[in-house]
Scaffold this active site. Structure first.
Site, mmCIF file in Angstrom:
data_model
loop_
_atom_site.group_PDB
_atom_site.id
_atom_site.type_symbol
_atom_site.label_atom_id
_atom_site.label_comp_id
_atom_site.label_asym_id
_atom_site.label_seq_id
_atom_site.Cartn_x
_atom_site.Cartn_y
_atom_site.Cartn_z
ATOM 1 N N GLY A 62 10.612 7.184 -13.328
ATOM 2 C CA GLY A 62 9.205 7.551 -13.361
ATOM 3 C C GLY A 62 8.524 7.225 -14.672
ATOM 4 O O GLY A 62 8.949 6.366 -15.441
ATOM 5 N N LYS A 78 -10.462 -19.909 5.693
ATOM 6 C CA LYS A 78 -9.833 -20.082 4.381
ATOM 7 C C LYS A 78 -10.102 -18.795 3.602
ATOM 8 O O LYS A 78 -11.203 -18.565 3.115
ATOM 9 C CB LYS A 78 -10.404 -21.308 3.667
ATOM 10 C CG LYS A 78 -9.981 -22.630 4.297
ATOM 11 C CD LYS A 78 -10.493 -23.827 3.531
ATOM 12 C CE LYS A 78 -11.974 -24.058 3.759
ATOM 13 N NZ LYS A 78 -12.435 -25.382 3.272
ATOM 14 N N ILE A 91 23.738 10.646 -16.565
ATOM 15 C CA ILE A 91 22.320 11.044 -16.580
ATOM 16 C C ILE A 91 21.460 9.848 -16.175
ATOM 17 O O ILE A 91 21.552 8.778 -16.776
ATOM 18 C CB ILE A 91 21.900 11.556 -17.971
ATOM 19 C CG1 ILE A 91 22.782 12.733 -18.405
ATOM 20 C CG2 ILE A 91 20.425 11.975 -17.943
ATOM 21 C CD1 ILE A 91 22.464 13.246 -19.804
ATOM 22 N N CYS A 110 -2.403 11.856 -7.521
ATOM 23 C CA CYS A 110 -3.507 10.888 -7.516
ATOM 24 C C CYS A 110 -4.733 11.398 -6.763
ATOM 25 O O CYS A 110 -5.814 10.801 -6.867
ATOM 26 C CB CYS A 110 -3.038 9.568 -6.915
ATOM 27 S SG CYS A 110 -1.682 8.802 -7.831
#
Length: 536
Positions: A282, A435, A278, A42
């Protein structure tokens, strides 16, 4: 035990490290066809844009560091080319030497990720056209920019990575255009919220070409001319393709593993494939969307890392930990804006025939009297019967990350808009109001559900009868700066003095800047005998 892992970035590296922490004696082999493992995928756009100026900071762990600490057999530039579940073995090709060999396993983990889409468009093979998936892609783009010094760039695709790249190229002094086939950027947002992002891009000088696609690329005059379907032609020095990704499932398909309806590897709650030995995780896998209950592809780093931990534990201790699913919480920086979404948007709800009501609130990042308060637009989507929170989107500046996570927690636990009204947040003037904007979103939604306010959405304005009374209740100075065509100006503070001028047999629409004064005007009108009133 012999554990093999295919793919060494986020999910695969997480599995490998946790397996070792749980089993010091196991033989763990990690195959990665690229040169690097455990890097910050990223962060790649920000290295290209020089926000991250040290390349080494992209690497969470090096092969040597990983090997020294965890004693894992890491084999980079070695690609698994076949899985043979009947023999519990994989075929591997050493990309440096060409050698082909096999390895056996007791348990196998698939973490191949997703690959960028690169459609068969004429001219797409140009060396001036790039995709961004890994460190070598990053190095290629970075070197091209440093050597060729492009003046213009076109980003094809207005998703999160595309806009992050647009910003980072812009920061390098490159004129950027974004081409997007849909009518908006950032698909997790609804159009109404994406419109704020469109304004930001335009304000920054980014060319925005919506509802247009690429018909062909043409190398011309030392650059690339992008021919759009509309007939428009844009000359540029480089192109970045960011039109989405698809799960890498070739190995799984050829091994006979089940593929889900969305095209990803099918897994159960334990992240186990159709073969009991298996596991998969992702971006290549399908998981349950916790809002719709349907299988979904959610290619995000956070879920992949959490799945990695669950997979490792289930391999060591047996299937005891379940991955419940994901609601797809995402966030991105787009120039000065922060854009975030969680849960379902309107498009997804409509596709799954899930009824919803939405509301918009426009608060501030912190107390208005404290310096630095900036706007924050929040859209929430909720069940019109019981108020269950289904999705949320925020576009703003400071504090967006905090608020989207507050909303995400409510959605994840199946909460309602009434929970938003009761959320106890950390309050001090530099950080919030007494608030919080999230509380306010809950209050507005509660008013809608309990009938204290009847609303009308912006899309419905065009369908109103010609004799509808439309009132802008902002101040006269605000009205002079611009208003919605057809709205007359009666400031809310003067509304009571004009009640006898308004017909009680007509539909009345009230509008203000963000909705609060419209709500006050609505309450004044309905308590004075006006039965057919809507707040825009």
């Amino acid at each position: 035990m012999n554990y093999l892992i295919i793919g060494g970035v986020a999910g695969g590296a997480t599995v490998a490290a946790r397996l070792r922490r749980m089993d010091e004696k196991a033989n763990i082999v990690l195959f990665e066809r690229g040169k690097y493992v455990s890097y910050a995928n990223c962060g790649l756009p920000y290295y290209i844009g020089d926000t991250i100026n040290n390349r080494e900071k992209l690497f969470v762990q090096t092969v040597k560091g990983f090997t020294d600490r965890f004693r894992i057999d890491i084999r980079t530039e070695q690609e698994v080319t076949a899985i043979r579940p009947d023999k519990k073995e994989v075929e591997v090709k050493n990309l440096s030497t060409g050698e082909i060999y096999t390895e056996t396993y007791d348990k196998l983990v698939l973490s191949p990720g997703a690959e960028p889409l690169r459609p068969g468009i004429e001219g797409i093979g140009s060396k001036k056209i790039f995709t961004l998936r890994n460190v070598p892609d990053t190095d290629t783009i970075k070197n091209y920019i440093n050597i060729e010094k492009p003046k213009r760039a076109i980003v094809v695709g207005g998703g999160f990575i595309g806009l992050e790249m647009a910003e980072n190229l812009h920061d390098l002094g490159i004129q950027v255009d974004v081409v997007e086939m849909a009518n908006q950027v950032m698909a997790p947002l609804d159009f109404s919220m994406a419109a704020i992002v469109h304004q930001q891009l335009t304000d920054k000088g980014v060319g925005l070409h919506l509802e247009d696609g690429v018909s062909r690329f043409e190398e011309k005059d030392g650059g690339v001319t992008v021919h759009l379907r509309s007939g428009k032609q844009i000359a540029t020095d480089m192109v970045l393709l960011s039109i989405g990704v698809r799960p890498e499932t070739k190995l799984a398909k050829e091994a006979g593993l089940a593929i889900g309806e969305r095209g990803g590897i099918a897994v159960n709650d334990y992240m186990q494939t159709s073969d009991a030995d298996i596991y998969a995780l992702g971006d290549a896998t399908e998981v349950k969307n916790l809002v719709t209950g349907q299988p979904s592809l959610i290619p995000l780093a956070g879920p992949a890392n959490k799945q990695g931990r669950i997979v490792a534990d289930n391999i060591i201790f047996g299937n005891k930990k379940k991955y419940a699913g994901s609601i797809g919480t995402s966030i991105a920086k787009v120039f000065d804006l922060t854009v975030a979404a969680t849960g379902a948007n309107a498009k997804l709800l409509q596709r799954n025939n899930i009824p919803y009501t939405s509301s918009y609130t426009h608060g501030a990042s912190n107390a208005g009297y404290y310096p630095g308060a900036v706007p924050m637009s929040i859209k929430i989507l909720f069940d019109p019967e019981n108020g269950k929170l289904l999705g949320a989107q925020i576009v703003g500046f400071n504090g967006v990350d905090k608020r989207i996570e507050m909303l995400e927690q409510v959605i994840q636990r199946g909460g309602t808009i009434y929970d938003l009204t009761e959320l106890e947040h950390a309050y001090a003037p530099p950080y919030s109001s007494a608030k919080d904007p999230v509380n306010m979103a809950g209050f507005v939604a509660e008013n809608i559900l309990k009938g204290k306010s009847q609303i009308i959405q912006w899309r419905e304005l065009a369908e109103l009868p010609a004799d509808t009374i439309r009132i802008d209740v902002r101040t006269r100075d605000e009205h002079k700066l611009g208003s919605i065509p057809g709205f007359i100006n009666i400031p809310v503070d003067e509304l009571r003095e004009h009640l006898d001028e308004l017909p009680k047999d007509k539909l009345i629409i009230v509008s203000c800047a963000v909705g609060l004064r419209g709500y006050l005007a609505y309450r004044i009108l309905v308590q004075n005998g006006f039965k057919n009133v809507r707040n825009l």
